[in-house]
Design an enzyme around this catalytic site. Structure first.
Site, PDB file in Angstrom:
ATOM      1  N   TYR A   1       0.834  -1.206   0.000  1.00 45.04           N
ATOM      2  CA  TYR A   1       0.000   0.000   0.000  1.00 45.04           C
ATOM      3  C   TYR A   1       0.866   1.253   0.000  1.00 45.04           C
ATOM      4  O   TYR A   1       0.512   2.259  -0.609  1.00 45.04           O
ATOM      5  CB  TYR A   1      -0.919   0.001   1.231  1.00 45.04           C
TER       6      TYR A   1
ATOM      7  N   PHE B   1      -9.029  19.549 -25.532  1.00 41.65           N
ATOM      8  CA  PHE B   1      -9.335  18.126 -25.486  1.00 41.65           C
ATOM      9  C   PHE B   1     -10.483  17.950 -24.496  1.00 41.65           C
ATOM     10  O   PHE B   1     -10.578  18.682 -23.518  1.00 41.65           O
ATOM     11  CB  PHE B   1      -8.135  17.263 -25.091  1.00 41.65           C
ATOM     12  N   THR B   2     -11.333  16.973 -24.759  1.00 42.56           N
ATOM     13  CA  THR B   2     -12.594  16.822 -24.016  1.00 42.56           C
ATOM     14  C   THR B   2     -12.411  16.824 -22.496  1.00 42.56           C
ATOM     15  O   THR B   2     -12.940  17.702 -21.804  1.00 42.56           O
ATOM     16  CB  THR B   2     -13.305  15.530 -24.449  1.00 42.56           C
TER      17      THR B   2
ATOM     18  N   ASP C   1       0.303  18.535 -22.132  1.00 37.91           N
ATOM     19  CA  ASP C   1      -0.488  17.314 -22.187  1.00 37.91           C
ATOM     20  C   ASP C   1       0.403  16.355 -22.974  1.00 37.91           C
ATOM     21  O   ASP C   1       0.495  16.414 -24.195  1.00 37.91           O
ATOM     22  CB  ASP C   1      -1.819  17.556 -22.896  1.00 37.91           C
TER      23      ASP C   1
ATOM     24  N   LYS D   1      -1.889   5.753 -23.665  1.00 37.16           N
ATOM     25  CA  LYS D   1      -1.473   6.007 -25.046  1.00 37.16           C
ATOM     26  C   LYS D   1       0.008   5.664 -25.190  1.00 37.16           C
ATOM     27  O   LYS D   1       0.341   4.500 -25.331  1.00 37.16           O
ATOM     28  CB  LYS D   1      -1.761   7.459 -25.436  1.00 37.16           C
TER      29      LYS D   1
ATOM     30  N   ARG E   1     -15.417  12.792 -33.799  1.00 39.94           N
ATOM     31  CA  ARG E   1     -14.712  13.914 -33.182  1.00 39.94           C
ATOM     32  C   ARG E   1     -15.166  15.166 -33.925  1.00 39.94           C
ATOM     33  O   ARG E   1     -14.518  15.630 -34.845  1.00 39.94           O
ATOM     34  CB  ARG E   1     -13.187  13.735 -33.257  1.00 39.94           C
TER      35      ARG E   1
ATOM     36  N   PHE F   1     -20.617  12.910 -25.559  1.00 35.62           N
ATOM     37  CA  PHE F   1     -20.348  11.937 -26.618  1.00 35.62           C
ATOM     38  C   PHE F   1     -20.267  10.504 -26.116  1.00 35.62           C
ATOM     39  O   PHE F   1     -20.539   9.563 -26.851  1.00 35.62           O
ATOM     40  CB  PHE F   1     -19.055  12.298 -27.366  1.00 35.62           C
TER      41      PHE F   1
HETATM   42  C1  LIG Z   1      -6.780  10.394 -23.678  1.00 31.86           C
HETATM   43  C2  LIG Z   1      -6.382  11.789 -23.520  1.00 31.86           C
HETATM   44  C3  LIG Z   1      -6.456  12.441 -22.288  1.00 31.86           C
HETATM   45  C4  LIG Z   1      -7.091  11.816 -21.067  1.00 31.86           C
HETATM   46  O1  LIG Z   1      -6.461  10.659 -20.665  1.00 31.86           O
HETATM   47  P1  LIG Z   1      -7.267   9.408 -20.041  1.00 31.86           P
HETATM   48  O2  LIG Z   1      -6.168   8.436 -19.715  1.00 31.86           O
HETATM   49  O3  LIG Z   1      -8.204   8.910 -21.075  1.00 31.86           O
HETATM   50  O4  LIG Z   1      -7.966   9.889 -18.829  1.00 31.86           O
HETATM   51  C5  LIG Z   1      -5.989  13.735 -22.224  1.00 31.86           C
HETATM   52  N1  LIG Z   1      -5.507  14.371 -23.308  1.00 31.86           N
HETATM   53  C6  LIG Z   1      -5.431  13.770 -24.504  1.00 31.86           C
HETATM   54  C7  LIG Z   1      -4.887  14.522 -25.670  1.00 31.86           C
HETATM   55  C8  LIG Z   1      -5.883  12.470 -24.661  1.00 31.86           C
HETATM   56  O5  LIG Z   1      -5.837  11.904 -25.867  1.00 31.86           O
END
Ligand SMILES: *Cc1c(COP(=O)(O)O)cnc(C)c1O
Length: 459
Positions: free
Chosen positions: A74, A126-127, A217, A260, A384, A451
């Site tokens: 932990y 970004f969303t 980001d 990613k 998108r 979405f």
């Molecule tokens: C996927 C993504 C995020 C958010 O990450 P999550 O791991 O899905 O929470 C932020 N910015 C960009 C550009 C992304 O593609």
């Protein structure tokens, strides 16, 4: 002669997962049941899944081996130290806090770094990023170069920040009213377009002049580094690892979605150099995520992520990755299918405005195109466009982005060139009967990040 334009897979396959295709009548049933939203289709009903490159990566044998040696303590987990040291070595930041995924890091950063009413300029929204900025009282301002909003302008670094837009914002609002600059590498919603090293350097200089912080980001930083190596003078002989490190040398910190470019299925982290901000982040992470030494990740996941980071900067890996995406895009272009150009890092984006020129944006052409592609072929893509963009938080009006796109996102190390051929064929066939695509209207519209769960019917 065989044409070696596209590099072969730099791996051999040790474990396979069968895919199957259900017939057209079944797919028509499925899309109706899913309310014409590809997010609501069961994976079992999908043949080739290009919904997202997020968490859909294939891990290597080394990563799977790493899962076995994860330390699930932990507090003070050995795997945390492994991940921390790896992030320090490859990203170059002093502090790192693991989070359950990228938005966990965005939540913490937005909470500690934004005062209500402040502006948060960024190279396209970004969303989830914008959601957290706005939820903390911030105002997102798009300062990407204008060309990024046009699908047909071919530029090597179409994700760049427009320095004039940034300077004008500083002049107009005052630097004290700007929380920080959010610089995304690459720009997801512009089609995975990269930012040049020169631009990152210039943004740093301008921000230093005005005492502003820059947070990246970092989600697709390795893909961005590949484009720099390929396109920017002076970088052809630098390693991807060196380029990534230089990119982050111009930032004060970064949010990362490990799902990613870290080539894992779950996880993320928040980085920074500032000690005071780090203290605040550590206080918050225990509320939302977990102890600062795991922050929502299992020990095994941190272990796999550390290995994934090392693999992601291997030259053969990233070259294959970018060129496989390009292979799909080139095939579509050759057949006259309108796509976002140039082809970006993680997917090929169909230009739904041109593809479905018989529909208006209020008839949700990208949403309809994604639904029809599924029925046509069992290939799952993602909208998108106007649906993803949501509504203005003050006026309630739909944001109507210039880009109305369908994203064919390629998971890392998952599909082969033969799969890309199948996808290209399906898109081309649909393009030939594009007038048959009907517009959509909402039957259910969620208030936030609509979405994901929205439902539609055909007009
Ligand atoms: C996927 C993504 C995020 C958010 O990450 P999550 O791991 O899905 O929470 C932020 N910015 C960009 C550009 C992304 O593609």
């Amino acid at each position: 002669m065989l044409d070696n334009k596209y590099p072969p897979e730099p791996f051999r396959i040790k474990s396979v997962e069968p895919v199957k295709m259900i017939d057209r009548a079944a797919r028509e049933e499925v899309i109706k049941k899913a309310g014409y939203n590809t997010f609501l289709i069961d994976s079992e009903d999908v043949y080739i899944d290009l919904l997202t490159d997020s968490g859909t990566n294939a891990m290597s044998d080394r990563q799977w081996a790493g899962m076995m040696i994860g330390d699930e303590a932990y507090a003070g987990s050995r795997s945390f130290h492994t991940l921390k040291e790896t992030v320090q070595e490859y990203f170059g930041f002093k502090h790192m806090i693991p989070t359950h995924q990228g938005r966990g890091a965005e939540n913490i950063l937005s909470t500690i770094a934004i005062k209500p009413g402040q502006f948060v300029p960024g190279n396209m929204y970004f969303t989830t990023t914008r959601y957290h900025q706005e939820a903390n009282g911030g105002n997102f301002i798009d300062i990407v170069i204008d060309e990024a909003h046009d699908t047909q302008i071919d530029l090597p670094f179409k994700g760049n920040i427009d320095l004039n837009k940034l300077q004008n914002l500083i002049d107009k609002e005052g630097s004290e009213n700007i929380a920080y600059i959010c610089l995304a590498v690459t720009v997801n919603l512009a089609g995975g377009q990269p930012v040049s090293m020169e631009n990152m350097r210039d943004v740093r200089k301008l921000c230093d002049k005005h005492g502003l912080k820059v947070f990246y980001d970092a989600t697709r930083c390795v893909e961005n580094a590949y484009f720099i190596k390929e396109r920017e003078a002076g970088y052809a002989n630098k390693s991807i690892k060196e380029i990534v490190l230089e990119m982050f040398s111009y930032a004060d910190g970064a949010t990362m979605s490990g799902k990613k470019d870290c080539i894992v299925n779950i996880g993320g982290f928040l980085c920074m150099n500032d000690d005071e901000l780090f203290m605040q982040a550590k206080e918050l992470v225990v509320v939302f995520e977990g102890m600062p030494s795991y922050g929502g990740m299992a020990g095994r996941d941190m272990e796999a992520m550390a290995i994934g980071i090392k693999e992601s900067v291997q030259e053969e890996y990233i070259e294959h990755r970018i060129k496989q995406v390009r292979y799909l895009g080139d095939n579509l272009l050759a057949a006259g299918v309108p796509i976002m150009e140039p082809i970006g890092g993680h997917g090929v984006y169909l230009d739904a405005k041109r593809f479905c020129s018989h529909l208006t944006q209020e008839q949700f052409p990208a949403q309809a195109l994604a639904a029809n592609l599924y029925v046509e072929s069992g290939v799952r893509a993602m909208e998108r466009g106007i649906i993803s963009a949501g509504r203005n938080k003050d006026t309630g009006e739909n944001h109507a982005p210039k880009l109305e796109l369908v994203r064919l996102t390629i998971p890392r190390r998952v599909y082969t060139y033969a799969h890309m051929d199948v996808v290209a064929k399906a898109v081309i066939a649909l393009h030939e009967k594009k007038e048959s695509i009907k517009g959509l209207r909402f039957v259910y519209e969620p208030k936030m990040l609509r979405f994901f769960n929205a439902r539609f019917e055909e007009i």
